[in-house]
Design an enzyme around this catalytic site. Structure first.
Site, PDB file in Angstrom:
ATOM      1  CB  VAL A  66      70.240  37.137  87.018  1.00  0.00           C
ATOM      2  CG1 VAL A  66      71.699  37.319  87.143  1.00  0.00           C
ATOM      3  CG2 VAL A  66      69.824  36.748  85.371  1.00  0.00           C
ATOM      4  CB  ALA A  75      68.937  37.422  93.271  1.00  0.00           C
ATOM      5  CE  LYS A  76      64.068  43.239  90.339  1.00  0.00           C
ATOM      6  NZ  LYS A  76      64.060  44.217  91.363  1.00  0.00           N
ATOM      7  N   GLY A  77      64.462  38.304  89.194  1.00  0.00           N
ATOM      8  CA  GLY A  77      64.057  37.394  88.329  1.00  0.00           C
ATOM      9  C   GLY A  77      62.687  37.844  87.665  1.00  0.00           C
ATOM     10  CG  ASP A 105      60.440  43.910  90.898  1.00  0.00           C
ATOM     11  OD1 ASP A 105      61.226  44.712  91.758  1.00  0.00           O
ATOM     12  OD2 ASP A 105      60.424  44.011  89.430  1.00  0.00           O
TER      13      ASP A 105
END
Ligand code: NAD
Length: 434
Positions: free
Chosen positions: A78, A123-125, A164
Site C-alpha cells: 500500500v 508505504a507498507k507491505g 519489518d
C-alpha cells in the site's frame, strides 16, 4: 498570493464520540489524525485526500514449496501518500497481515517521514505467511515472487521498501537482486536496510535506539530533569530496546529494569546493560539473567521511574493500566505502544509522552541516509551518520515541542499536526492534477 487551499465541500468525518476499538491500528491512527486535522482546521478536500491511500496492490504469490507442492500466498503493498517523495515503508511476513492493517501502517509512515522532514511518503507491505515454518529457500522464493508481483510500483524514485516484522537484511538483498535483474542493472537504492557490504548504511542498526536516546535527552532537558542518575525502565530488549538502554546508560542514566518476551529483571542499583546484552547474545533471551529481582512485563510498566521506554509491542499501555503508570516521561520506542484511549489518562497524569512517530523515527532517518548514499555512490563514516541523525532528531523534537506549546496540546497531537501540515502544504502547492 493566490489562495492555494482546495475548494471546500461537505466534510464527512467518522463519528468522533464512538468508543474506539483500542487495539485496531487503523482506528488508533485515524483518531489521532482526525484530532490533529481538526486543530489545523484542515480543509475538507485535503482531509479526504490524506485519509485515503494512493495505491493498494494485492498479488497472489504462487511458490513451489520444498515438498514439491505449490502454495499460493497473498502479498500486499500500500502506498499511502507520495506527495513529498518516494514511498517508504517496511515489508512484514506474518500470518496477521491484512489490508486494513497495512493501510494504517502505510499512513503511519507518511506521518513519520513528515515529522522528521525527510523527503519520503509512506508505504507498507506484507505477505500473509508463517516464516517460522518456512525454509530459507521457500522464503527466498516468496520474496522474489512478491517483488516481481509489485515491481511496477518499486523503484528508487517511487517506492523504497525496508525490513519489518520477520524480514531482515537478507530479505532486502533478495528484493534488491530481483528488482535489479528485472531492470538489467544493479539498483541498490530500491530498498534500505541492506547488508553494509551491498550498500547498507553504517549506523543503521543502532539508529532507532539512538533516536530514542536523543529524544529522551531532549525531554529530560525540557522538563529540567538531570540526565545523570535518571532512572529508566525498558520493555523489549531487542534492537530498539537494548541499544536505546545502552546509549542512555552511556549518557549517565540508570537503567533499573529491562524485559523481553521471557519476562524482566529489576535492580534499583542499576543494571549493567552491556552485560545483559552479552547474556542475550549467548542465550538468545534474558531468561536466567538473574542480576536483580524477576519482574513481569506488566509490573515493569508501572515502576516508579523517570523514563519508561516501551520498545516491544503495540497496545501495552491501555485504559486498563495507564492510571498506574508512574514514569515522568514515556519514550515510545515501539510502534503504537499506547492506545488512543490511554492517551487521555496519561495527559491527565501529566506524563510527558514522546510519541512513536517522533521517538522511533531514527531508523527511517538513517534509511533515508542509506538511500542518499546509494544514489550519490559516496559512503559516509559512522560519525557523520550519527551527527546528521542527531541534527534531525533534535530539530524535529524542537519543532514538535514548539507546536505543542503554541497550541497547548500534547506531544502526540503536535507531532501529527507538524506532519499533516507538511504533507498538506505540498498538496496545496502541487494542486489537483486533472
Ligand atoms: P526485535 O525483534 O529486535 O525485539 C523485540 C523485543 O521485544 C525482544 O526483546 C522480544 O523478546 C521482546 N518482546 C516480544 N514480545 C514481547 C512481550 N510479549 N513482552 C515483552 N517483550 C516482548 O524488534 P525491534 O526491531 O527492537 O522492534 C521493537 C519495536 O520497535 C516494534 O514495535 C517495532 O515496530 C518498533 N520499531 C523498530 C524499528 C527498528 O529500526 N528496528 C524502527 C521503528 C520502530
Amino acid at each position: 498570493m493566490a489562495d492555494l487551499r482546495l475548494p471546500t465541500n461537505t466534510i464527512v468525518r467518522p463519528d468522533k464520540d464512538r468508543f474506539l476499538n483500542e487495539e485496531n491500528p487503523f482506528e488508533a491512527m485515524m483518531s489521532r489524525f482526525d484530532r490533529a486535522a481538526e486543530l489545523l482546521d484542515l480543509e475538507p478536500g485535503i482531509y479526504k485526500v490524506l485519509r485515503s491511500a494512493e495505491k493498494e496492490i494485492t498479488v497472489s504469490i504462487p511458490v513451489m514449496m520444498d515438498n514439491g507442492e505449490v502454495e499460493v500466498f497473498t502479498g500486499i503493498r500500500v502506498l499511502h501518500n507520495t506527495s513529498r517523495g518516494p514511498a517508504k515503508g517496511g515489508i512484514r511476513f506474518d500470518m496477521n497481515v491484512s489490508l486494513d492493517e497495512v493501510k494504517a501502517l502505510a499512513a503511519w509512515m507518511t506521518w513519520k517521514c513528515a515529522v522528521v522532514n525527510i523527503p519520503f511518503g509512506g508505504a507498507k507491505g506484507g505477505v500473509i505467511c508463517d516464516p517460522l515454518k518456512m525454509s530459507v529457500g521457500e522464503l527466498e522464493r516468496v520474496t522474489r515472487r512478491y517483488t516481481a508481483g509489485i515491481i511496477a510500483t518499486l523503484g528508487p524514485d517511487s517506492d523504497v521498501p525496508a525490513p519489518d516484522v520477520n524480514t531482515n537484511e537478507r530479505v532486502m538483498a533478495w528484493l534488491m537482486d530481483t528488482y535489479s535483474m528485472h531492470v538489467g542493472h544493479t539498483v541498490n537504492a530500491v530498498t534500505t536496510g541492506k547488508p553494509v557490504e551491498m550498500g547498507g548504511s553504517l549506523g543503521r542498526r543502532e539508529a532507532t535506539g539512538r533516536g530514542v536516546m536523543l529524544t529522551t535527552l531532549q525531554a529530560l532537558d525540557h522538563l529540567k530533569m538531570e540526565v545523570k542518575g535518571a532512572t529508566v525502565a525498558v520493555q523489549g530488549f531487542g534492537n530498539v530496546g537494548s541499544i536505546g538502554a545502552q546509549l542512555l546508560a552511556e549518557q549517565g542514566c540508570k537503567v533499573i529494569a529491562i524485559s523481553d518476551r521471557t519476562g524482566g529483571w529489576h535492580n534499583p542499583k542499576g543494571i549493567d546493560v552491556l552485560d545483559a546484552m552479552a547474556h542475550v547474545r549467548k542465550h538468545k533471551t534474558l531468561e536466567g539473567y538473574g542480576k536483580g529481582e524477576a519482574i513481569s512485563n506488566e509490573a515493569l510498566l508501572e515502576l516508579e521511574v523517570d523514563v519508561l521506554v516501551p520498545a516491544a509491542l503495540e497496545n501495552v499501555i491501555t485504559t486498563k493500566n495507564a492510571k498506574n503508570v508512574k514514569a515522568k516521561i514515556i519514550c515510545e520506542g515501539a510502534n503504537g505502544p499506547t492506545t488512543a484511549n490511554a492517551d487521555t489518562i496519561l495527559d491527565e497524569k501529566g506524563i510527558f509522552v514522546i510519541p512513536d512517530i517522533l521517538a522511533n523515527a531514527g531508523g527511517v532517518t538513517v534509511s533515508y541516509f542509506e538511500w542518499v548514499q546509494n544514489r550519490g555512490g559516496y559512503y559516509w563514516d559512522e560519525q557523520t551518520v550519527n551527527d546528521r541523525l542527531k541534527n534531525i532528531m533534535v530539530s524535529s523534537f524542537r519543532d514538535v515541542l514548539k507546536l505543542s506549546q503554541q497550541h497547548k496540546v500534547n506531544m502526540r497531537t503536535a507531532a501529527y499536526m507538524v506532519a499533516i501540515s507538511r504533507v498538506a502544504t505540498v498538496h496545496r502547492l502541487r494542486g489537483i492534477y486533472a
